[in-house]
Design a protein around this motif. Sequence first.
Motif, short mmCIF file in Angstrom:
data_model
loop_
_atom_site.label_atom_id
_atom_site.label_comp_id
_atom_site.label_asym_id
_atom_site.label_seq_id
_atom_site.Cartn_x
_atom_site.Cartn_y
_atom_site.Cartn_z
N VAL A 224 -1.73 7.41 1.78
CA VAL A 224 -0.90 8.30 2.59
C VAL A 224 0.52 8.31 2.05
O VAL A 224 1.16 9.38 1.96
CB VAL A 224 -0.93 7.86 4.07
CG1 VAL A 224 0.12 8.63 4.87
CG2 VAL A 224 -2.31 8.09 4.66
N GLY B 291 -14.00 7.25 8.66
CA GLY B 291 -12.92 7.68 9.55
C GLY B 291 -11.59 7.78 8.84
O GLY B 291 -10.80 8.71 9.06
N GLU B 292 -11.29 6.80 7.98
CA GLU B 292 -10.03 6.82 7.24
C GLU B 292 -9.98 8.01 6.28
O GLU B 292 -8.93 8.63 6.09
CB GLU B 292 -9.87 5.52 6.48
CG GLU B 292 -9.73 4.30 7.40
CD GLU B 292 -9.95 3.01 6.66
OE1 GLU B 292 -10.50 3.07 5.54
OE2 GLU B 292 -9.59 1.94 7.19
N ALA C 272 -9.13 11.14 8.18
CA ALA C 272 -7.69 11.18 8.47
C ALA C 272 -6.90 11.54 7.22
O ALA C 272 -5.95 12.35 7.28
CB ALA C 272 -7.25 9.83 9.03
N GLY D 114 -7.12 15.26 6.55
CA GLY D 114 -6.26 16.04 7.43
C GLY D 114 -4.80 15.94 7.04
O GLY D 114 -4.07 16.95 7.02
N ILE D 115 -4.34 14.72 6.70
CA ILE D 115 -2.94 14.53 6.30
C ILE D 115 -2.65 15.26 5.00
O ILE D 115 -1.61 15.92 4.85
CB ILE D 115 -2.64 13.03 6.17
CG1 ILE D 115 -2.71 12.36 7.54
CG2 ILE D 115 -1.28 12.80 5.52
CD1 ILE D 115 -2.62 10.85 7.50
#
Length: 364
Positions: A36, A72-73, A76, A79-80
Amino acid sequence: MRKSGGLALVRRIGRRVEALGRRARRSHRAAFVALVLVQLVISVASDIWMTLVPASFLIVPLVVGGVLLQFGELVALTGITTAFGAYVVLSRGMTLPRIGFVLVLLVVGWIMITSAKVRSRLGVAGTRSESMLMELRDTLTAQGLIPQLPTGWRVEVAIQSAGGSTFSGDFVVSTMHDDLLEVALVDVSGKGIDAGTRALLLSGAFGGLLGVVPVEEFLPSANRYLRRQDWDDDFATVVHVVLDLRTGDFDVRTAGHPPAIQFDAWSGRWQTRDTDGPLLGLMEAPEFEVNHGLLKLGDALFLYSDGMVETPRQDIGRGTDRLAGFAERLVGQAFLGAADALVASAGGSGDDSAIVIIHRLAHA
């Protein structure tokens, strides 16, 4: 000196990268946070230096996340990444190529998520599932290793999977105790990867039976184990050989498997060791016949799967004659390297092929 120093540096960098990869696999949360942050840095840099740092760099961490992160990560991160990419690109104007780039990010993320979802069913993330498959393959290969034999004997094994897969429905298990060598060549119904999982299960079970139950009870015990699995129409064929390494006496039993063939070095003839026995897993209490024989100096015994002798255009009998014809050419080299040569020349590409050659050397 410079070349060796450069190679050493490359190796050190490679080891560092591999170590970082292992740490990332163990700590998924740390990998997620790092990716991220990388996406954030790329987005800011691309917004400031749009000509030097293209927004397409955002795809690279997303692909890396598909390898390292849990399901799940990864969702995410996708999406980010899409949000960062949309902000950086669309802030420069709503044009068709820029909208298309955002769609490409979504497609790449969807591909990564789909792959991760399949792996998540196993409860493992990233490349760990592939590592597990490789470990299982290595286990299946290790169980087929022949024990160290006394002077005067040589055994060769070769297995070729259909379609070039590293998994095969054919496997070998063996053991040696009190100068008795037990070898079983098993052919599980199906081929390649489809039969590989069942082959792995049976190899552990059959390997545990060898040398534990009496030799005449091996096939009945294997049949009872296979019956307990309650597989629909799946079955297995087996050829089981017990060889006395002191005298050369051997017993052959088969369960729906092509018969063993023996090369007589004194006469130069080939003899089929026919036995009768049904497929494993189909009958409740089958009986298995035994064929007694003797391996003299120079003799050889061939065990093989139906992939070596059976094709859509010929039956097993003709295929066995064809295999013996190929093997005849290797008599002059005392069958050294014959297993690999026969699998390459006689094995069929559309089915798993396996062969075991037990040779009593003419000169110890």
